[in-house]
Design a protein around this motif. Structure first.
Motif, PDB file in Angstrom:
ATOM      1  N   VAL A 103       4.934 -45.449  34.103  1.00  0.00           N
ATOM      2  CA  VAL A 103       5.214 -46.867  34.365  1.00  0.00           C
ATOM      3  C   VAL A 103       3.979 -47.722  34.104  1.00  0.00           C
ATOM      4  CG1 VAL A 103       5.799 -48.518  36.172  1.00  0.00           C
ATOM      5  CG2 VAL A 103       7.087 -46.395  35.972  1.00  0.00           C
ATOM      6  N   THR A 104       2.805 -47.216  34.460  1.00  0.00           N
ATOM      7  CA  THR A 104       1.571 -47.965  34.230  1.00  0.00           C
ATOM      8  C   THR A 104       1.335 -48.200  32.748  1.00  0.00           C
ATOM      9  OG1 THR A 104       0.594 -47.065  36.254  1.00  0.00           O
ATOM     10  CG2 THR A 104      -0.920 -47.998  34.619  1.00  0.00           C
ATOM     11  N   ILE A 105       1.522 -47.165  31.942  1.00  0.00           N
ATOM     12  CA  ILE A 105       1.353 -47.322  30.495  1.00  0.00           C
ATOM     13  C   ILE A 105       2.368 -48.317  29.957  1.00  0.00           C
ATOM     14  CG2 ILE A 105       1.498 -46.141  28.266  1.00  0.00           C
ATOM     15  CD1 ILE A 105      -1.007 -45.538  29.893  1.00  0.00           C
ATOM     16  N   GLY A 106       3.595 -48.278  30.460  1.00  0.00           N
ATOM     17  CA  GLY A 106       4.605 -49.228  30.012  1.00  0.00           C
ATOM     18  C   GLY A 106       4.248 -50.664  30.349  1.00  0.00           C
ATOM     19  N   VAL A 107       3.719 -50.894  31.554  1.00  0.00           N
ATOM     20  CA  VAL A 107       3.356 -52.251  31.959  1.00  0.00           C
ATOM     21  C   VAL A 107       2.191 -52.771  31.117  1.00  0.00           C
ATOM     22  CG1 VAL A 107       2.398 -53.629  33.840  1.00  0.00           C
ATOM     23  CG2 VAL A 107       4.234 -51.992  34.301  1.00  0.00           C
ATOM     24  N   ALA A 142      -4.193 -47.479  18.566  1.00  0.00           N
ATOM     25  CA  ALA A 142      -4.355 -46.019  18.541  1.00  0.00           C
ATOM     26  C   ALA A 142      -4.409 -45.449  19.954  1.00  0.00           C
ATOM     27  CB  ALA A 142      -5.624 -45.665  17.765  1.00  0.00           C
ATOM     28  N   VAL A 143      -5.093 -46.139  20.863  1.00  0.00           N
ATOM     29  CA  VAL A 143      -5.177 -45.670  22.256  1.00  0.00           C
ATOM     30  C   VAL A 143      -3.793 -45.671  22.903  1.00  0.00           C
ATOM     31  CG1 VAL A 143      -6.077 -46.224  24.539  1.00  0.00           C
ATOM     32  CG2 VAL A 143      -7.581 -46.338  22.560  1.00  0.00           C
ATOM     33  N   PHE A 144      -3.035 -46.752  22.703  1.00  0.00           N
ATOM     34  CA  PHE A 144      -1.706 -46.813  23.301  1.00  0.00           C
ATOM     35  C   PHE A 144      -0.767 -45.776  22.682  1.00  0.00           C
ATOM     36  CE2 PHE A 144      -2.650 -51.007  25.201  1.00  0.00           C
ATOM     37  CZ  PHE A 144      -2.049 -50.816  26.434  1.00  0.00           C
ATOM     38  N   ALA A 145      -0.895 -45.516  21.401  1.00  0.00           N
ATOM     39  CA  ALA A 145      -0.057 -44.484  20.783  1.00  0.00           C
ATOM     40  C   ALA A 145      -0.321 -43.128  21.441  1.00  0.00           C
ATOM     41  CB  ALA A 145      -0.331 -44.412  19.284  1.00  0.00           C
ATOM     42  N   PHE A 146      -1.596 -42.817  21.678  1.00  0.00           N
ATOM     43  CA  PHE A 146      -1.935 -41.553  22.338  1.00  0.00           C
ATOM     44  C   PHE A 146      -1.452 -41.544  23.789  1.00  0.00           C
ATOM     45  CE2 PHE A 146      -4.988 -39.023  24.851  1.00  0.00           C
ATOM     46  CZ  PHE A 146      -4.771 -37.784  24.273  1.00  0.00           C
ATOM     47  N   VAL A 150       1.126 -38.864  25.738  1.00  0.00           N
ATOM     48  CA  VAL A 150       0.790 -38.107  26.952  1.00  0.00           C
ATOM     49  C   VAL A 150       1.737 -38.472  28.097  1.00  0.00           C
ATOM     50  CG1 VAL A 150      -1.012 -37.679  28.660  1.00  0.00           C
ATOM     51  CG2 VAL A 150      -1.614 -37.890  26.247  1.00  0.00           C
ATOM     52  N   SER A 151       1.933 -39.762  28.317  1.00  0.00           N
ATOM     53  CA  SER A 151       2.751 -40.187  29.455  1.00  0.00           C
ATOM     54  C   SER A 151       4.214 -39.793  29.291  1.00  0.00           C
ATOM     55  CB  SER A 151       2.631 -41.694  29.650  1.00  0.00           C
ATOM     56  OG  SER A 151       3.125 -42.394  28.520  1.00  0.00           O
ATOM     57  N   SER A 152       4.736 -39.905  28.069  1.00  0.00           N
ATOM     58  CA  SER A 152       6.142 -39.543  27.841  1.00  0.00           C
ATOM     59  C   SER A 152       6.362 -38.046  28.021  1.00  0.00           C
ATOM     60  CB  SER A 152       6.575 -39.983  26.445  1.00  0.00           C
ATOM     61  OG  SER A 152       6.483 -41.386  26.295  1.00  0.00           O
ATOM     62  N   ILE A 205      10.504 -43.525  21.976  1.00  0.00           N
ATOM     63  CA  ILE A 205      10.707 -44.603  21.006  1.00  0.00           C
ATOM     64  C   ILE A 205       9.453 -45.459  20.908  1.00  0.00           C
ATOM     65  CG2 ILE A 205      11.985 -46.733  20.556  1.00  0.00           C
ATOM     66  CD1 ILE A 205      14.466 -45.369  21.663  1.00  0.00           C
ATOM     67  N   ASN A 206       8.853 -45.762  22.061  1.00  0.00           N
ATOM     68  CA  ASN A 206       7.586 -46.509  22.049  1.00  0.00           C
ATOM     69  C   ASN A 206       6.498 -45.743  21.319  1.00  0.00           C
ATOM     70  OD1 ASN A 206       7.430 -49.176  23.721  1.00  0.00           O
ATOM     71  ND2 ASN A 206       8.780 -47.846  24.903  1.00  0.00           N
ATOM     72  N   LEU A 207       6.461 -44.435  21.487  1.00  0.00           N
ATOM     73  CA  LEU A 207       5.482 -43.619  20.759  1.00  0.00           C
ATOM     74  C   LEU A 207       5.653 -43.789  19.255  1.00  0.00           C
ATOM     75  CD1 LEU A 207       3.373 -41.347  20.435  1.00  0.00           C
ATOM     76  CD2 LEU A 207       5.251 -39.707  20.723  1.00  0.00           C
ATOM     77  N   ILE A 208       6.875 -43.736  18.767  1.00  0.00           N
ATOM     78  CA  ILE A 208       7.140 -43.896  17.334  1.00  0.00           C
ATOM     79  C   ILE A 208       6.726 -45.289  16.856  1.00  0.00           C
ATOM     80  CG2 ILE A 208       8.964 -43.957  15.586  1.00  0.00           C
ATOM     81  CD1 ILE A 208      10.458 -41.862  17.260  1.00  0.00           C
ATOM     82  N   LEU A 209       7.029 -46.307  17.651  1.00  0.00           N
ATOM     83  CA  LEU A 209       6.700 -47.678  17.260  1.00  0.00           C
ATOM     84  C   LEU A 209       5.192 -47.888  17.187  1.00  0.00           C
ATOM     85  CD1 LEU A 209       9.313 -49.732  19.325  1.00  0.00           C
ATOM     86  CD2 LEU A 209       9.280 -49.382  16.855  1.00  0.00           C
ATOM     87  N   TRP A 210       4.458 -47.367  18.161  1.00  0.00           N
ATOM     88  CA  TRP A 210       3.014 -47.581  18.175  1.00  0.00           C
ATOM     89  C   TRP A 210       2.317 -46.766  17.090  1.00  0.00           C
ATOM     90  CZ3 TRP A 210       0.163 -50.982  21.170  1.00  0.00           C
ATOM     91  CH2 TRP A 210       0.889 -51.696  22.133  1.00  0.00           C
ATOM     92  N   VAL A 211       2.798 -45.569  16.817  1.00  0.00           N
ATOM     93  CA  VAL A 211       2.223 -44.784  15.720  1.00  0.00           C
ATOM     94  C   VAL A 211       2.526 -45.447  14.383  1.00  0.00           C
ATOM     95  CG1 VAL A 211       2.347 -42.573  14.495  1.00  0.00           C
ATOM     96  CG2 VAL A 211       2.235 -42.600  16.977  1.00  0.00           C
TER      97      VAL A 211
END
Length: 289
Positions: A103-107, A142-146, A150-152, A205-211
């Motif tokens: 949830v923290t990463i999502g916010v 790049a940080v958010f993609a990683f 991890v979080s997912s 899905i967020n992982l795919i979008l950020w990558v």
């Protein structure tokens, strides 16, 4: 609304039509769904304890649990089937770390996407100035993609453990009365986990979008631009010039031979004419006269 209409008329929202801005808008949208479907979840299941002494039975024991899934703090009262007494039964497990991390990463992804969209729309020229904006954007992306990876993954494992800990068939094994012969325990209602399953899907899905967005942000940095320039074309002699030089080379010997042959032929003609003038008819005619 007037300000929004004015900005639309000025073309300020054109960035939403290009991949860089469009994907960022999708990141903003899916980040909301990711943390909201997980952070707002509350579930419930029911079990029944049918004692040999029917007066002690409880056929609708309701157990509620919610985010952040500190299940070891969730308890319910179950009959012991002994003179109407009841016991406290606690669920097993603490899965708050993976859920809260997700949830923290999502916010934070939602907040960064909001800020990035505002910069793209209103301050894109400053964003491109000195190339600092794209470089910072590339690093944060790049940080958010990683972090999404991890979080997912962590939350997917945590959700699997939550499902196991809240499975009514597993919970009734913790009730003391269910181990006594003659008493019957069963599940009445399973918890609905569709919302949590959706949150995991939104995480990946967020992982795919950020990558995927890494490539478009990387293009804005201009690092790859020198490698994409075509080499300058090499100058080559024209085909007509080469052919003309070759034709001249082949025709020169013939032209020189032909020019030398003509004077020789003319000299022979002159000698022949001179001899004819000395021995020919005109001389004989004058003698006869």
């Amino acid at each position: 609304m007037d300000v929004v209409n004015q900005l639309v008329a000025q073309g300020q929202f054109r960035m939403l039509k290009v991949p860089l801005g469009f994907i960022k808008a999708l990141q903003w949208f899916f980040a909301i769904f990711a943390f909201s479907t997980c952070g707002s979840y509350s579930g419930m299941f029911r079990v029944a304890v049918d004692c040999k002494n029917k007066t002690d039975s409880d056929l609708s024991i309701e157990v509620e649990f919610e985010y952040p899934f500190r299940l070891h703090q969730v308890f319910f009262q179950a009959p012991t089937c002994k003179e109407g007494t009841k016991e406290h039964v606690f669920l097993v497990g603490d899965y708050s770390s993976s859920a809260e991390f997700f949830v923290t990463i999502g916010v934070f992804a939602f907040l960064y996407s909001t800020a990035a969209l505002a910069i793209y729309i209103f301050f894109f020229d400053k964003y491109k100035e000195n190339n600092k904006g794209p470089l910072i954007d590339l690093g944060v992306t790049a940080v958010f993609a990683f972090m999404w990876l991890v979080s997912s993954a962590a939350w997917a494992k945590g959700l699997s453990d939550v499902k196991t800990a809240t499975d009514p068939d597993k919970v009734i094994t913790q009730i003391t009365a269910c181990d006594v012969e003659g008493n019957k325990c069963r599940e009445v209602h399973d918890p609905v986990m569709s919302g949590l399953n959706t949150s995991v899907a939104f995480g990946f899905i967020n992982l795919i979008l950020w990558v995927g967005n890494l490539w478009f942000v990387f293009k804005e940095t201009g690092i790859i631009a020198p490698f994409m320039r075509a080499p300058p074309p090499q100058e080559k002699p024209a085909a007509s010039d080469a052919y003309g030089q070759q034709g001249a080379y082949e025709q020169d010997p013939y032209a020189s031979n032909q020019g030398g042959y003509q004077p020789e032929y003319s000299q022979q003609d002159a000698e022949y004419g001179q001899g004819y003038g000395q021995q020919g008819a005109p001389t004989s005619f004058s003698n006869q006269m």
